[in-house]
Design an enzyme around this catalytic site. Sequence first.
Site: not given
Length: 388
Positions: A206, A329
């Site tokens: 994002t 992640d």
Amino acid sequence: MVIATQAAAQPSGAVTDPIRVMVVDDSVVIRGLISRWVDADPALAVVASHRNGKLAVDDIERSNPDVVVLDIEMPEMDGLTALPLMLAKKKNLIVVMASTLTRRNAEISLKALSLGAQDYVPKPESSSTISTSVDFRRELIEKLKNLGPRARPGAGRRPMRAETVAGKATAAQPAARQPAFQPRPHFTLRSYSAVRPRVLAIGSSTGGPQALQVLFRDIGPSIGDIPVVVTQHMPPTFTAILAEHLAKAALRPAKEADDGETLVAGTIYVAPGGKHLVLEKDGVNTRARLTNDPPVNFCKPAVDPLFDSVAKIYGSASLAIVLTGMGHDGAAGVKTVAAAGGSVIAQDEKTSVVWGMPGAAAQTNQCSDVLPLDDIGPKVVRILGGRR
């Protein structure tokens, strides 16, 4: 070196109102479905629902949403036209674009990011598949909660140079919406590798498309001697267009990686949406490999497999960067890179749209630096030039 960060304490009676959501889509079915999903989460509440951009723009001041889910293709006024008008009415408004996976919509979504949208979410092709798409629902709700004001205590984050991060809170955004005080973990930094990097690996999610363009504008002239590999959490079609944008930013060749191709210095390789990108040693060469393994950290492509493969091949000559993104992640891969003697830079909280991935990376205590976005490129240039 120890970095200690701590938020200012909030009043013990601080209000924790739900994040206010406006849904804008020309399909009554999709509007109803998304509205039910949003209202089912106690952290969210639908305050308005509209069938086109004009109605939404006219209602911004009355309904005062925190986040807008904005469709692209609508009659009378489409999403791209409505976006700047919405932001003009409420400067700190967070907009998440929603579109199906066509090349045209992918182009428009990336254009919307440059105009001030915070993120995008790909819609399934039909209303019938949307209703049964667990992944679409999970991704949408997760993004609304992470991008909403309650999840962003630093509402006045320093903008990225691309001017795509929302501005400071205004009177329309009460301070009482800030979350209760929670101490943030301390983290430590480790020394950079003494070995000059032979590869640069980057992970982002994002806010990543905007951050990547800022980074590559800075480092483009300096990456002629090494290959660059990028995993950005994106669906198919989007990643091909992202590569085209990065090529323009860096003035270097950039492309989606092809399975089995040999990496060439000065070229940027982007993991294709829906595939994991890993590297494989082949004699004196390094090849890109695309795998169809299950998602890692709910992501495909994922950063962890890429970082793990980079560390295995390049060891102390690895340089990795973790940019803005939700989730964690890349954190496991950061540990692998560091254990192999490589170096890692994470983006700082203030300039991240969401400090999930870089925050998780920093909190491994295995990063060599945690820097504002505008400082990462110059630092990389110095490292590639043999300086620290």
